[in-house]
Scaffold this active site. Structure first.
Site, PDB file in Angstrom:
ATOM      1  N   ASP A 179       0.876  -1.188   0.000  1.00 29.67           N
ATOM      2  CA  ASP A 179       0.000   0.000   0.000  1.00 29.67           C
ATOM      3  C   ASP A 179       0.901   1.223   0.000  1.00 29.67           C
ATOM      4  OD1 ASP A 179      -2.103   1.968   1.183  1.00 29.67           O
ATOM      5  OD2 ASP A 179      -3.217   0.085   1.050  1.00 29.67           O
ATOM      6  N   HIS A 237      -3.780   6.402   3.873  1.00 28.60           N
ATOM      7  CA  HIS A 237      -4.511   5.218   3.411  1.00 28.60           C
ATOM      8  C   HIS A 237      -3.874   3.945   3.964  1.00 28.60           C
ATOM      9  CE1 HIS A 237      -5.569   2.058   0.402  1.00 28.60           C
ATOM     10  NE2 HIS A 237      -6.746   2.660   0.428  1.00 28.60           N
ATOM     11  N   SER A 415     -11.182  -0.703  -0.212  1.00 28.72           N
ATOM     12  CA  SER A 415      -9.913  -0.615   0.532  1.00 28.72           C
ATOM     13  C   SER A 415     -10.107  -0.863   2.010  1.00 28.72           C
ATOM     14  CB  SER A 415      -9.310   0.785   0.412  1.00 28.72           C
ATOM     15  OG  SER A 415      -8.514   0.918  -0.725  1.00 28.72           O
TER      16      SER A 415
END
Ligand code: CA
Length: 469
Positions: A179, A237, A415
Site C-alpha cells: 500500500d 490510506h 480498501s
C-alpha cells in the site's frame, strides 16, 4: 469441499475471461494506430508513459536482448530479478524498459519479436478508498460488531464475539501491507509494528540479511526506493488499512483492529501518483522472500492489497503465484467503480491464483456499498467498507512547528473492506498455527454469513463472519 470445487471452476473461468480480454486489447492495438486510441479509451488504464515490462525467453543472451530492444529504441531502466524469482529458477527476471515510443506501440512491436516471451504496460495503480465520509464521524466501529454484540450493528464482521471468546491474535503472525506506508509509531499501532529480524538491531547502512534492501527494518519503500516506509500525513490510506487489520485492542484508546495482536510489515509502493506494476512485483516478492528464506524467515500469513487499476499483467500474476507457492494469501479489494468484475475483469483481485481473496464492500445496513464492484465468480465475499473508522497520521501545529500525531478518521471503500478480511486471516492463523493458506481461505469463505445484497454478487453470497471459526 463443494465450495472449494466451485471456487476452482470459477477461477478457471475467470482466467479464460482475463486471458481473452488481454489478447483482444493487444490485438486491437496491433491492427492500426487509430485503434490505439480507441483501445486506450476502452480500457481506460493508466500506464507509465514510454515504459514497458519485457520478459525475454530463458535462452536469450544479453547481446540478443540488447539487439532486440534496439528495435523499439529501448533502454533497460531497471532489471527486476528478485530473490523470489531466483528461487523459482527464473534466470532473467523481467526488464523495465524505457523507450521514446508510445508505450502501447512499443509493446505491440516487442510482442512481435521472437526473443520476447511477453511485453506489457507498466500500469499505474491507485488505492481503492473513496473520500472521507463525513456522515460517519462519530467513531462508531460498526464493522467490528455483529448480532451477538450489537443488534443495531448486525452486519459487522462479528469480531467482537471472537474477542469475547479470547481470540485476539498472536505476535507470531505477520501481515504484509502492500500500500502506502503506514505510521508504525501511531499510538494504536506501535505495539503491533513488526520488524524484519534480519535487520532489526543489526548494522546500520548494511544489507545485513542480504535481501537487496539496506536497513529494511519496518519494510521497504519501493516508491521512494528507501527504508523510510512512513513519510508523513500522505501515508493515511496505508495507516488506515493497518488499523483495521491490527489496531491495538483493549488499550483504552482509539480503535481496535480485527486482530488485536499481530505483527505488521510494510511494502510501500503507492506514492503520491499511485504505484506501478514494476514496484508491485517487487513488493509482492519482498514478502515472499522474507517468508521463504533460510535464515530469519518471517511468518507472513497474508498480504493486504487495497489497490487496483490497470489491466492483466503476466509479470504481476507470476509474482502472486510465487506468493501462493510460499503459502501467502493475497487479499485484494474488488474495486470502487460499482461494476461487475465478471464482465469487466479487475486487477489484482481478479487474478486466477488460488491464494487470492477478492473482497466487496457492504454498509452498516447490510447493503452492497454503492461504489463496490462485485462478481458472482470473481469476488469472494463482502466485508464492512462504508464509514470505517481507523488510524491515520494527523498533523498538529504547535508554536510554528508541525508535528505528526496519532489521529483517527472515517474512510469508505473496498480498501476498507479488504483489511477486515486480512485481519480475519491473521486471527485464524493465531488460533490455528501452521494452517495452510488454502485452509485459512476456506475457513473464511465457508463461514461467510449469507446476505441478501450479496446473493449472486459474489462466490459465497455472504459477508465476513470472524466469529465463525
Ligand atoms: Ca535487507
Amino acid at each position: 469441499m463443494k465450495k472449494l470445487h466451485l471456487l476452482t471452476a470459477v477461477c478457471l473461468a475467470s482466467l479464460l475471461i482475463a486471458g481473452c480480454s488481454q489478447k483482444d486489447d493487444l490485438q486491437d492495438l496491433q491492427d492500426d494506430s487509430s485503434n490505439l486510441k480507441s483501445a486506450s479509451v476502452k480500457t481506460n488504464y493508466e500506464v507509465v508513459p514510454n515504459e514497458l515490462i519485457v520478459k525475454f525467453k530463458d535462452d536469450v543472451s544479453a547481446e540478443a536482448q540488447t539487439t532486440a530492444l534496439l528495435k523499439i529504441n529501448g533502454k533497460v531502466k531497471e532489471k527486476i530479478h528478485t530473490n523470489a524469482m531466483k528461487d523459482k529458477g527464473d534466470k532473467l527476471g523481467v526488464l523495465l524498459v524505457s523507450t521514446p515510443l508510445q508505450a502501447f506501440d512499443a509493446i505491440s512491436k516487442a510482442k512481435g519479436l521472437a526473443e520476447v516471451l511477453y511485453a506489457e504496460p507498466n500500469y499505474i495503480y491507485q488505492h481503492t478508498a473513496t473520500s472521507n465520509d463525513t456522515y460517519y464521524t462519530n467513531g462508531s466501529l460498526w464493522g467490528m460488531y455483529g448480532n451477538a454484540t450489537s443488534p443495531a450493528n448486525q452486519y459487522g464482521c462479528q469480531a467482537g464475539e471472537a474477542w469475547a471468546a479470547e481470540k485476539t491474535g498472536s505476535s507470531s503472525v505477520y501481515i504484509g501491507i502492500i500500500d502506502e506506508g503506514y505510521m508504525y509509531t501511531h499510538e494504536d499501532l506501535a505495539a503491533n509494528a513488526g520488524v524484519n529480524p534480519g535487520e532489526f538491531g543489526k548494522t546500520a547502512g548494511v544489507d545485513d540479511d542480504g535481501n537487496g534492501y539496506v536497513d529494511d527494518v519496518y519494510g521497504w519503500d519501493f516508491d521512494g526506493n528507501n527504508n523510510t516506509v512512513f513519510d508523513g500525513v500522505d501515508d493515511d490510506h496505508g495507516t488506515h488499512v493497518a488499523g483495521t487489520i491490527g489496531g491495538v485492542g483493549g488499550n483504552g484508546k482509539g480503535v481496535a483492529g480485527v486482530c488485536w495482536n499481530v505483527k505488521l510489515l510494510s511494502a510501500k509502493f503507492l506514492g503520491s501518483r499511485g504505484g506501478t506494476t514494476a514496484n508491485a512485483i517487487k513488493a509482492v516478492d519482498y514478502f515472499t522472500g522474507l517468508k521463504t528464506r533460510v535464515s530469519n524467515p518471517v511468518n507472513i500469513i497474508a498480504t493486504n492489497n487495497s489497490w487496483g487499476g490497470g489491466g492483466f499483467s503476466q509479470a504481476l500474476m507470476d509474482a502472486i503465484t510465487r506468493a501462493n507457492t510460499a503459502g501467502i494469501l493475497f487479499i485484494a479489494a474488488a474495486g470502487n467503480s460499482g461494476t461487475n468484475n465478471d464482465a469487466t475483469p479487475s486487477y489484482p483481485s481478479g487474478y486466477d491464483v488460488a491464494n487470492v481473496i477478492a473482497v466487496a464492500s457492504i454498509t452498516n445496513t447490510g447493503a452492497l456499498s454503492s461504489f463496490s464492484q462485485y462478481g458472482a465468480t470473481t469476488v469472494d465475499l463482502g466485508a464492512p467498507g462504508s464509514g470505517i473508522y481507523s488510524t491515520v497520521p494527523a498533523s498538529t501545529r504547535v508554536k510554528n512547528k508541525t508535528t505528526i500525531t496519532s489521529g483517527y478518521a472515517n474512510y469508505s471503500g473496498t480498501s476498507m473492506a479488504t483489511p477486515h478480511v486480512t485481519g480475519a486471516a491473521a486471527l485464524y492463523a493465531s488460533t490455528h498455527p501452521g494452517a495452510s493458506a488454502a485452509t485459512i481461505k476456506n475457513a473464511i469463505l465457508s463461514s461467510a454469513v449469507q446476505t441478501a445484497s450479496l446473493s449472486g454478487k459474489c462466490v459465497t453470497g455472504g459477508r465476513l463472519n470472524v466469529s465463525g471459526f
